[in-house]
Every structure is written in C-alpha cells, then in structure tokens.
Design an enzyme around this catalytic site. Sequence first.
Site, PDB file in Angstrom:
ATOM      1  N   ASP A 135      -7.935  -4.412  -0.365  1.00  0.00           N
ATOM      2  CA  ASP A 135      -8.468  -4.780  -1.678  1.00  0.00           C
ATOM      3  C   ASP A 135      -8.368  -6.286  -1.922  1.00  0.00           C
ATOM      4  O   ASP A 135      -9.222  -6.869  -2.603  1.00  0.00           O
ATOM      5  CB  ASP A 135      -7.709  -4.040  -2.787  1.00  0.00           C
TER       6      ASP A 135
ATOM      7  N   HIS B 192       0.839  -1.190   0.000  1.00  0.00           N
ATOM      8  CA  HIS B 192       0.000   0.000   0.000  1.00  0.00           C
ATOM      9  C   HIS B 192       0.875   1.241   0.000  1.00  0.00           C
ATOM     10  O   HIS B 192       1.935   1.254   0.632  1.00  0.00           O
ATOM     11  CB  HIS B 192      -0.925   0.012   1.229  1.00  0.00           C
TER      12      HIS B 192
END
Length: 434
Positions: free
Chosen positions: A369, A311
Amino acid sequence: MKNVKDIGSAELIIDDKVFNFSLIEGSMGEKAVDLSTLRRETGLVTYDVGLVNSGIAASDITFVDGEKGILLYRGYKVEDLALNCMFLEVAYLLIFKKLPTVDERKYFSKLMNLNSMIHEDIKNFFSTYPEHAHPMAILSAMVVSLSSFYPEISDDTHKEPFLHTVTMLLSKMRTIAAFSYKKSIGQPFVYPSYKYRYCENFLNMMFASPVDDYQIDPVLERALNTFLILHADHEQNCSTTVVRTVGSSGANLYASVSAGICALWGPLHGGANQAVIEMLEEIYKGGMKPQEAIELAKRKNSKMRLMGFGHRIYKTYDPRAKIAKSTCETLLKHLKKNNDPLLDIAMELEERALRDPYFQDRNLYPNVDFFTGVAYRAMGIPTNMFTVIFAIGRLPGWIAHWLEMKTDPDQKLMRPRQIYAGEPLRDFVPVEKR
C-alpha cells in the site's frame, strides 16, 4: 477436502473427557486442527475474534507464507507473474486455474471488448449522486445493479457461460470505475474503445477529454498492469471472506462482489493506500520532517501512525512490496517527479524506517500500500480513486473464490457462533411499572 491429507489427530481434554479431532495438512505443508464437529461432539464453540486462527475453506487459489514472504497464485510466484504477464492473463489463471494459451487470451480479450459498454440507462444513475460522491460508493451500487440490467447473466458455473459472466463483470466494472471518476470532476464520460488493451482503456477513460489529445503512456500502462496483478488475490482477507459469506447464502456473483467492494473500502483494508497519502499530506502541512514523524510514531501514547508499514500476515518484507517499490521507482524516474514534496517525504520515510531498530525488531517493513499510493499519485490518479483501482485488481480473486465456494460440495451457509455477554434472563416489566 481436495489436496488435504489426514496426518493424525489432536486431543482436547474437557472435564477429564478426551475428544479426538483430525489433524490435517495442506499441499504446502500448513497444518490445522479440523474442528468442524466440535460443537456436535462437545457442545462448545471456539472463541476466535476476527477469525485470525480459523480456516474457513480448503482453497487451491492462493498460498501465503507470511514468515517467509511467499505469495503464490495457483502455484506461480507473484513475482514471476507480475514481471511476465498482463493483468488479464493473471485474471484468467485465478478464475480458470491455468494460464491462457494464445488463442484463449485472444478470445478472452475479445469478450472483454465486446462487454465493455454499460447500458445507457445506467448513466442516468450517475446524475443522481452528489457531485463529490466517493467513487467506491458509486462502484458498489452500480455493480449490484448490473444483474438487473443484464438479466441474462446467470450463476451457471460451466466454463463457457461463466466466461461471459466473468468478462461482463471485469470489463463493465472498469468502465463504471472510470465513469465514477469523471462524474466526481464534472467531465463528460469517455467510452471504452476496441483499439485499447484493458489497462490502456482504463487510463484513456480516466484522463482523455474532448479538449485534450491524451496519449497513453506505455510506462503507466505497464505499471498499472503490475499493480493490478499484485492486488489480484490475497487468500482469505476481509473482503474475500465477505464475498464468500454473501455467496454462501445463494446470492449471485454481482451481489457478492458489491459486498466485497464495501468491505474493501475500509481504511484498515483497501483504503490503506489512500491513508498513506493522507499521512504524507499531514506531515507536509504540519511542517514535520520525516525523522520527526518516525520518532513521534514510536512514542507509546502518540496518535501518529506510519501508514503503509507492517502487515497483518507478513513478518518479513512483503513480496508484493518489493515489486511495487521497483515499479514505483521506474515510474517516478520516467515521469521526472523531482519536485513533489510528498513523494520526497515518502522516500525518506522508507529509507529511515528500514534502518531504524524499532521498525526492524517489529518487522514493520513498507507494504504494498505504501508504494502503490505513492505511484498512483505520481500517475495523476486522485486519492479517492486508489481503493477503486484496488477493487478492480482484486476482482479476479473475488470471482475465483465465489466460483470455488459455489462448486465446493462441502460448502455450508456461513454462520459463525458467538459468546453471549449480555444480560441474563430477566422478567418483563410493564411500562407503567418501570
């Protein structure tokens, strides 16, 4: 600036001349150099591609600490909210700065139901789209059209009129999203019902049909609530910055949110959970084993990427991913999804990557995600709807940031500078001499 204090100064030396700029500190200890007068005082601008080092607002909505894995909504841990609240409570918190009382929650839910229908003429728009139009394209266009169908909507930011505007957008966008799915599969629209809560209504509009006695599974409803809460805001991400930028021009809330939807559509932003499933399909169809995919992704010149790992902000385990993983595991167990090869690949990829020094050294942990993509697939939600659901979840954050921007006395029209790298001044040559 609210809750921001001056803690000293920073010096910038240019050609032996010293310039002083304020050093400021936010309420959670993050520090910044205030360069708002840089160009006026020095004639220079900063060069910061992607604005990765630039703060564009002093915001009291969300706090993120990527090094420590902390995410707070209005001071509350996202973990506490996800485990103890419904999505609409968190939406209320983000927009109105407090968790609702029992009476406020009832009134908010009542307005959501009253505003859940969309104008019948809007339905005609759906018929003009190609059969397999992406739901995000439909969603963006329909949201920006709402202000034309509901001219009574204003930009009045006082609580009561704005509460009606908020519930209109939150409720109607959910209905539009479900209708766009039904359009994509050629089924009749299912209208919202006063009998159901927010997420129940969405699931019913998505999956009910005249020939199927669809029963809403409370485990699916709880999972959807949790995922929407995890997506509700994430500070100055790409789409939120777009919402603020468009709003700074004086554009209304609906135009600003429509622009945010378009930004979210990108595979590097909201489309990442869709990319996870597409990656898993590629691995499965290619006959690749999870360990082979991991080794291929580690090769320097390989085009193989493990989507859903790492991320931009978090350098440790994403706090949202922990909750998403637990929710996903509960969901898979409940649904008895024991024979889906993609889900099996996903679970093995996560297990192997967490043990691999390559991923450990680079802080490449599974992110939110990765697990939401797997969970949505298990719930029967098609891949092209993943980002739409992300947009529904992110909507309260967009609204909160638009409202904060609109009521901030220090707000200016967003107008970044650039470093020109084109041709220097040239003499014009008439066409017959070129």
